[in-house]
Motif scaffolding. Sequence first.
Motif, PDB file in Angstrom:
ATOM      1  N   LEU A 215       0.840  -1.189   0.000  1.00  7.84           N
ATOM      2  CA  LEU A 215       0.000   0.000   0.000  1.00  7.84           C
ATOM      3  C   LEU A 215       0.877   1.242   0.000  1.00  7.84           C
ATOM      4  O   LEU A 215       1.800   1.359   0.805  1.00  7.84           O
ATOM      5  N   LEU A 216       0.600   2.171  -0.920  1.00 10.72           N
ATOM      6  CA  LEU A 216       1.312   3.450  -0.958  1.00 10.72           C
ATOM      7  C   LEU A 216       0.610   4.419  -0.020  1.00 10.72           C
ATOM      8  O   LEU A 216      -0.588   4.692  -0.180  1.00 10.72           O
ATOM      9  N   GLY A 217       1.329   4.925   0.970  1.00  6.34           N
ATOM     10  CA  GLY A 217       0.697   5.820   1.923  1.00  6.34           C
ATOM     11  C   GLY A 217       1.702   6.460   2.865  1.00  6.34           C
ATOM     12  O   GLY A 217       2.830   5.994   3.013  1.00  6.34           O
ATOM     13  N   ASP A 218       1.269   7.544   3.495  1.00  6.63           N
ATOM     14  CA  ASP A 218       2.074   8.310   4.450  1.00  6.63           C
ATOM     15  C   ASP A 218       1.640   7.934   5.860  1.00  6.63           C
ATOM     16  O   ASP A 218       0.513   8.217   6.269  1.00  6.63           O
ATOM     17  N   MET A 219       2.525   7.318   6.630  1.00  5.41           N
ATOM     18  CA  MET A 219       2.143   6.885   7.972  1.00  5.41           C
ATOM     19  C   MET A 219       1.808   8.074   8.872  1.00  5.41           C
ATOM     20  O   MET A 219       1.080   7.935   9.851  1.00  5.41           O
ATOM     21  N   GLY A 220       2.329   9.257   8.541  1.00  5.35           N
ATOM     22  CA  GLY A 220       2.007  10.447   9.304  1.00  5.35           C
ATOM     23  C   GLY A 220       0.560  10.886   9.156  1.00  5.35           C
ATOM     24  O   GLY A 220       0.056  11.681   9.954  1.00  5.35           O
ATOM     25  N   GLN A 221      -0.115  10.355   8.134  1.00  3.11           N
ATOM     26  CA  GLN A 221      -1.542  10.610   7.951  1.00  3.11           C
ATOM     27  C   GLN A 221      -2.391   9.543   8.637  1.00  3.11           C
ATOM     28  O   GLN A 221      -3.616   9.584   8.561  1.00  3.11           O
ATOM     29  N   GLY A 222      -1.731   8.576   9.274  1.00  3.48           N
ATOM     30  CA  GLY A 222      -2.443   7.479   9.918  1.00  3.48           C
ATOM     31  C   GLY A 222      -2.463   6.250   9.030  1.00  3.48           C
ATOM     32  O   GLY A 222      -2.336   6.346   7.808  1.00  3.48           O
ATOM     33  N   VAL A 223      -2.604   5.071   9.631  1.00  2.00           N
ATOM     34  CA  VAL A 223      -2.665   3.831   8.858  1.00  2.00           C
ATOM     35  C   VAL A 223      -4.146   3.507   8.611  1.00  2.00           C
ATOM     36  O   VAL A 223      -4.929   3.406   9.544  1.00  2.00           O
ATOM     37  N   PRO A 224      -4.529   3.345   7.339  1.00  3.25           N
ATOM     38  CA  PRO A 224      -5.950   3.247   6.972  1.00  3.25           C
ATOM     39  C   PRO A 224      -6.514   1.835   7.035  1.00  3.25           C
ATOM     40  O   PRO A 224      -6.871   1.249   6.007  1.00  3.25           O
ATOM     41  N   PHE A 225      -6.597   1.279   8.243  1.00  3.92           N
ATOM     42  CA  PHE A 225      -7.115  -0.082   8.370  1.00  3.92           C
ATOM     43  C   PHE A 225      -8.210  -0.133   9.439  1.00  3.92           C
ATOM     44  O   PHE A 225      -8.249   0.692  10.350  1.00  3.92           O
ATOM     45  N   ARG A 226      -9.074  -1.122   9.291  1.00  9.76           N
ATOM     46  CA  ARG A 226     -10.165  -1.286  10.245  1.00  9.76           C
ATOM     47  C   ARG A 226      -9.635  -1.644  11.628  1.00  9.76           C
ATOM     48  O   ARG A 226      -8.570  -2.241  11.758  1.00  9.76           O
ATOM     49  N   PRO A 227     -10.396  -1.320  12.664  1.00  9.10           N
ATOM     50  CA  PRO A 227      -9.974  -1.678  14.026  1.00  9.10           C
ATOM     51  C   PRO A 227      -9.780  -3.185  14.192  1.00  9.10           C
ATOM     52  O   PRO A 227     -10.564  -3.977  13.665  1.00  9.10           O
ATOM     53  N   GLY A 228      -8.718  -3.549  14.887  1.00  6.64           N
ATOM     54  CA  GLY A 228      -8.454  -4.955  15.178  1.00  6.64           C
ATOM     55  C   GLY A 228      -8.046  -5.790  13.981  1.00  6.64           C
ATOM     56  O   GLY A 228      -8.261  -7.002  13.976  1.00  6.64           O
ATOM     57  N   SER A 229      -7.426  -5.175  12.980  1.00 11.87           N
ATOM     58  CA  SER A 229      -7.076  -5.911  11.757  1.00 11.87           C
ATOM     59  C   SER A 229      -5.832  -6.778  11.906  1.00 11.87           C
ATOM     60  O   SER A 229      -5.709  -7.808  11.236  1.00 11.87           O
ATOM     61  N   PHE A 230      -4.873  -6.375  12.754  1.00 10.18           N
ATOM     62  CA  PHE A 230      -3.570  -7.022  12.767  1.00 10.18           C
ATOM     63  C   PHE A 230      -3.218  -7.624  14.130  1.00 10.18           C
ATOM     64  O   PHE A 230      -3.583  -7.096  15.176  1.00 10.18           O
ATOM     65  N   ASP A 231      -2.471  -8.743  14.054  1.00 13.83           N
ATOM     66  CA  ASP A 231      -1.997  -9.424  15.259  1.00 13.83           C
ATOM     67  C   ASP A 231      -0.695  -8.824  15.776  1.00 13.83           C
ATOM     68  O   ASP A 231      -0.218  -9.201  16.850  1.00 13.83           O
ATOM     69  N   GLY A 232      -0.102  -7.936  15.027  1.00 11.65           N
ATOM     70  CA  GLY A 232       1.149  -7.320  15.430  1.00 11.65           C
ATOM     71  C   GLY A 232       1.647  -6.386  14.350  1.00 11.65           C
ATOM     72  O   GLY A 232       1.142  -6.380  13.222  1.00 11.65           O
ATOM     73  N   CYS A 233       2.654  -5.595  14.687  1.00 15.29           N
ATOM     74  CA  CYS A 233       3.215  -4.643  13.730  1.00 15.29           C
ATOM     75  C   CYS A 233       4.713  -4.534  13.956  1.00 15.29           C
ATOM     76  O   CYS A 233       5.192  -4.540  15.099  1.00 15.29           O
ATOM     77  N   ILE A 234       5.448  -4.440  12.857  1.00 16.34           N
ATOM     78  CA  ILE A 234       6.873  -4.143  12.946  1.00 16.34           C
ATOM     79  C   ILE A 234       7.192  -2.959  12.040  1.00 16.34           C
ATOM     80  O   ILE A 234       6.427  -2.634  11.123  1.00 16.34           O
ATOM     81  N   SER A 235       8.298  -2.315  12.315  1.00 19.70           N
ATOM     82  CA  SER A 235       8.775  -1.233  11.465  1.00 19.70           C
ATOM     83  C   SER A 235      10.283  -1.162  11.619  1.00 19.70           C
ATOM     84  O   SER A 235      10.797  -1.225  12.731  1.00 19.70           O
ATOM     85  N   ILE A 236      10.976  -1.058  10.497  1.00 13.72           N
ATOM     86  CA  ILE A 236      12.438  -1.000  10.521  1.00 13.72           C
ATOM     87  C   ILE A 236      12.899   0.340   9.952  1.00 13.72           C
ATOM     88  O   ILE A 236      12.666   0.639   8.777  1.00 13.72           O
ATOM     89  N   SER A 237      13.507   1.149  10.795  1.00 15.54           N
ATOM     90  CA  SER A 237      14.167   2.404  10.376  1.00 15.54           C
ATOM     91  C   SER A 237      13.223   3.378   9.685  1.00 15.54           C
ATOM     92  O   SER A 237      13.583   3.968   8.664  1.00 15.54           O
ATOM     93  N   ALA A 238      12.020   3.564  10.232  1.00 13.94           N
ATOM     94  CA  ALA A 238      11.062   4.444   9.563  1.00 13.94           C
ATOM     95  C   ALA A 238      10.509   5.543  10.473  1.00 13.94           C
ATOM     96  O   ALA A 238      10.322   6.679  10.030  1.00 13.94           O
ATOM     97  N   VAL A 239      10.222   5.239  11.722  1.00 11.98           N
ATOM     98  CA  VAL A 239       9.454   6.150  12.575  1.00 11.98           C
ATOM     99  C   VAL A 239      10.156   7.491  12.784  1.00 11.98           C
ATOM    100  O   VAL A 239       9.496   8.533  12.910  1.00 11.98           O
ATOM    101  N   GLN A 240      11.493   7.516  12.791  1.00  9.00           N
ATOM    102  CA  GLN A 240      12.188   8.774  13.048  1.00  9.00           C
ATOM    103  C   GLN A 240      11.925   9.820  11.964  1.00  9.00           C
ATOM    104  O   GLN A 240      12.094  11.018  12.189  1.00  9.00           O
ATOM    105  N   TRP A 241      11.472   9.370  10.787  1.00 11.87           N
ATOM    106  CA  TRP A 241      11.151  10.317   9.718  1.00 11.87           C
ATOM    107  C   TRP A 241      10.012  11.249  10.111  1.00 11.87           C
ATOM    108  O   TRP A 241       9.912  12.371   9.599  1.00 11.87           O
ATOM    109  N   LEU A 242       9.130  10.811  11.013  1.00 14.85           N
ATOM    110  CA  LEU A 242       7.994  11.637  11.416  1.00 14.85           C
ATOM    111  C   LEU A 242       8.411  12.809  12.303  1.00 14.85           C
ATOM    112  O   LEU A 242       7.600  13.698  12.565  1.00 14.85           O
TER     113      LEU A 242
END
Length: 281
Positions: A101-128
């Motif tokens: 999915l092409l998207g800006d995480m600073g605009q929020g992640v566009p998924f329904r509540p309770g969609s995922f069992d977990g989340c990872i991110s590698i070397s991205a959050v500091q960009w915000l």
Amino acid sequence: MASRSRRPEHSGPPELFYDQNEARKYVRNSRMIDIQTRMTERALELLCLPEGQPSYLLDIGCGTGLSGDYISEEGHYWVGIDISSAMLDAALDRDTEGDLLLGDMGQGVPFRPGSFDGCISISAVQWLCNANKKSDVPARRLYRFFSSLYSALVRGARAVLQLYPENSEQLELITTQATRAGFTGGVVVDFPNSAKAKKFYLCLFSGPSTSLPKGLTESQDADQATESAFTSERAPHKKARRDLVKKSREWVLEKKERRRRQGKEVRPDTQYTGRKRKPRF
């Protein structure tokens, strides 16, 4: 990694920095691939997923799909989101198994509540933490990201975000907004006494607070290296997979077998499996 004076975030917006040239590095540079894979392995370990059953994971800043490859090898399913179209194009060219999915995480992640069992991110959050235009307010963008991520996770799930904070103030800004969004948890630091190997993992819990995992130290890393000499069953498989010629019969058969292990419906193998078809006009 970039030095303090030449951090990638200081060069401009991520969608411009991660162009086709950068995407090519993540596909061809064996050192970058190895580092990305090891950080993904550590992030999955910190997620503490249930053993013996596949999970549905979100990969924030998925890039060319290197982290997704490891997630797939571990038998999980995943969705990746990234702001760079060049990186996602490279992921498509590599036939990654996750949805992109092409998207800006600073605009929020566009998924329904309770969609995922977990989340990872590698070397991205500091960009915000950087404002590339007047309308960018780092605290607001971080809060929008964390609040939408909190909603997208199953209650009790974890998010493990590997990041490179520029300083303690930036790390405090990130953790404060995560807490505001409802997360508990903290920062796990691996190899704190090493200038090169030191890694920060923000471990977030979307349910009741539990004890924070301990960071790795140099002595633990040495112990793990010793153990791997006796329990290295996955290593030959990974090496063999790298040696397979893409689109060859062996590559196709290995990919089909991996999907069968994940419980996916796969067509039976035949004498025509992996055979190149003549071009159509």
